[in-house]
Design an enzyme around this catalytic site. Sequence first.
Site, PDB file in Angstrom:
ATOM      1  N   ASP A   1      -3.996  -7.226  -5.311  1.00  0.00           N
ATOM      2  CA  ASP A   1      -2.520  -6.552  -5.316  1.00  0.00           C
ATOM      3  C   ASP A   1      -2.533  -5.227  -6.225  1.00  0.00           C
ATOM      4  OD1 ASP A   1      -0.048  -6.002  -4.497  1.00  0.00           O
ATOM      5  OD2 ASP A   1       0.437  -8.030  -4.692  1.00  0.00           O
TER       6      ASP A   1
HETATM    7  C1  BGC Z   1       2.680  -5.754  -3.311  1.00  0.00           C
HETATM    8  C2  BGC Z   1       1.890  -5.791  -2.200  1.00  0.00           C
HETATM    9  C3  BGC Z   1       1.455  -4.554  -1.468  1.00  0.00           C
HETATM   10  C4  BGC Z   1       1.065  -3.561  -2.621  1.00  0.00           C
HETATM   11  C5  BGC Z   1       0.478  -2.206  -2.058  1.00  0.00           C
HETATM   12  C6  BGC Z   1       2.090  -4.605  -4.519  1.00  0.00           C
HETATM   13  O1  BGC Z   1       3.281  -4.473  -5.438  1.00  0.00           O
HETATM   14  O2  BGC Z   1       2.866  -6.888  -4.080  1.00  0.00           O
HETATM   15  O3  BGC Z   1       2.233  -6.766  -0.958  1.00  0.00           O
HETATM   16  O4  BGC Z   1       0.842  -4.491  -0.392  1.00  0.00           O
HETATM   17  O5  BGC Z   1       1.847  -3.484  -3.737  1.00  0.00           O
HETATM   18  O6  BGC Z   1       1.973  -1.617  -1.946  1.00  0.00           O
END
Ligand code: BGC
Length: 719
Positions: free
Chosen positions: A286
């Site tokens: 993430d």
């Molecule tokens: C979120 C994810 C997301 C990623 C990329 C993160 O802050 O938890 O769900 O895919 O950002 O944008």
Amino acid sequence: MNYENRINELMSRMTLEEKIGQLQQCGPSLVGSFDVDVEELMNMVFDGRMTKEELMALLASSKRDFHEDDLRAGRIGSYMGVTHAETALRLQKIAVEESRLGIPLLFACDVIHGFKTVTPIPLAESCAWDKVLWEKTARMAAEEATSAGIQMTFAPMVDVSKDARWGRIAESAGEDALVNGAYGTAKVRGFQTDDPSRPDALSACVKHFAAYGAAEAGRDYNRVDMSRLRLYEEYLPSYEACVKAGALAVMPAFNDINGEPCSSNRWLLTEVLRNQWGFHGMTVSDSNAVDELVNHGNVFDRADAAKQALEAGMDMDMASGCFIENLKVLAESGKLDVDALNRAVADVLRVKFTLGLFDDPYQTTTEREAAALMSGEKRTVAREAAQKSIVLLKNNGVLPLKAGTNLGIMGSLADNRDEMLGTWAVDANSQTCVSIVDACKAQGILYTYFKTAADACASDCDVILAAVGEKKTESGEAASKVSIDLSAEDMEILKTLHDAGKTVVTVLFNGRPLAISWLKENVPAIVEAWHPGTEAGSAILDILFGRVNPSAKLTTTFPASAGQCPMYYDHINTGRPGGKSKFTSKYIDAPIEPVYPFGYGLSYTTFTYSGLAAKQQEKGVAVSVTVANTGDRAGDEIVQCYFRDPVARRVRPVQKLADFARISLEAGEQKEVSFFLPYETFGYYDQSMSYVVDDGEIIIMVGGSSVDTIHTNLVLART
Ligand code: BGC
């Protein structure tokens, strides 16, 4: 297709630096050359101070060249957040034509509930209980996103979410494992198709692995501490279903589980995901999560974070830069498990081969992009999805509205296109959305839009539509709440209209269950619209005027107050289940029953259930039931099949969803609906973590909601 020989051959020619480059996903840090804080820029887009288009324009006008030298040197394997074909093609050309080995880039992006054509937020769409629709909307999103040069979406999110306080419940398919699994697998099929090398196939990335939805106190990013039994039974199955459906990527979650952050959790990423489930795709962290291990406090520094994450099973580092900065030194000084590094590189290359990027790295053209976005039948699909996601919670007969109703409209959400999009639809142009007021104009509905409740009260409108609830930034990531009540302003509007004796139809916009006991008691009709997307207003009027019969059913329990959270239907009995005695499991200041239960939703017609039968067969139990439409108009019913195992060697839920079906019935028509429940449906993990299926009594319950079922008993005897 087996790509292992090609992967090995390619890897034999790669330098250490080129290998590490494949693990680097450039994230928002690519805007790092601006005088603005990166997080602040992202916040500006999320909370609406800047549109995605403005951010892209800012990027395009910058002198920054998207790390072109790094691309030439093979130091970047993937980008996230590039959302235009022109940019993607330009970057890809550099990687393919100007880097030593010409390894194509992978472009990834959050395409969560539509790209340009926006469908309802996932929590809403899950209420359609419609696998065909779920797949169809994923396909539509994939066609649009791939045309813009995107090859992977960070979706589906299948975090079982039982806590209304958690803002990201909006991105889930609600509180049930089976529904999340069914929703997720349909999305994987829709995104990827059965041939992921097609230029319009989008790799899924299942997230957030695992149990992110169980964050303590509903606070985002918070710890998750639960028994392995519960993790295996309630939280892991939805991810497993998506992996088994062939999802090419998995995103480990931000949270820790029982003290070990998912991003460095070897048990989760290697033992469960790869060894137990046979996953051969890639894991991508993430955003910045590898670096955040330092905050978790289970690593010494960024270098240690890189080592621990990679060796645990993390393949690609999104945005943190920890891998690119540290892996080379770690490897050269013998401090890194080189097999782990090779595994990660092979995983990333395997996904690129599977997506067909080595055969056609470009996959799109600007012409294809122009032709694909919001074209053809896409608005019709978005409207169908919204119609099927809107839940009729209460109706004392005021709905459907008669043609010619003199309609009053109140509430800023009735006239706000942008708020219809909901969380995460960052690439859409809100001006393409249809608000309720837009739809009234387009459909020639007689209406008056009131700015104040006093004006509405003084009017002679037959019915006042009150559009209340949450703005899009009130749910989604980093939007946890301690109160799930309607705002004071909304309550003021509703109470003023109610006190003046107006007939109020409440349309709720929200990304989580809200505490709406007062509404339930005092207004004649409640329509749960969630955040319905591009075709919001059109679909809402379709339901209100009865052109479409509502069919959606809740996939999330509506508690009476945030104090009851987490509240969900598949709870255990406790030793002191409800009852008159004070000393039973309940609250002294709130009921134990939800305001609206899981599986609940009304129609303009009525359905009855009869003739439930359950028969043991060689491999499981065959269930059949007759469902009749006893009203005077056609409608769809969501038939839900639950079971209870009343005696086992450990506590079991009072009810567990085993299967469901969506059926259409003409007025007066009846149908027999059948389910086949394999024996494993009834099993559970015992204390030694063995999955067991007991013989003995099972109660089968079938109906139109979790609290409105008919029952039959059966004694399983398999020997
Ligand atoms: C979120 C994810 C997301 C990623 C990329 C993160 O802050 O938890 O769900 O895919 O950002 O944008």
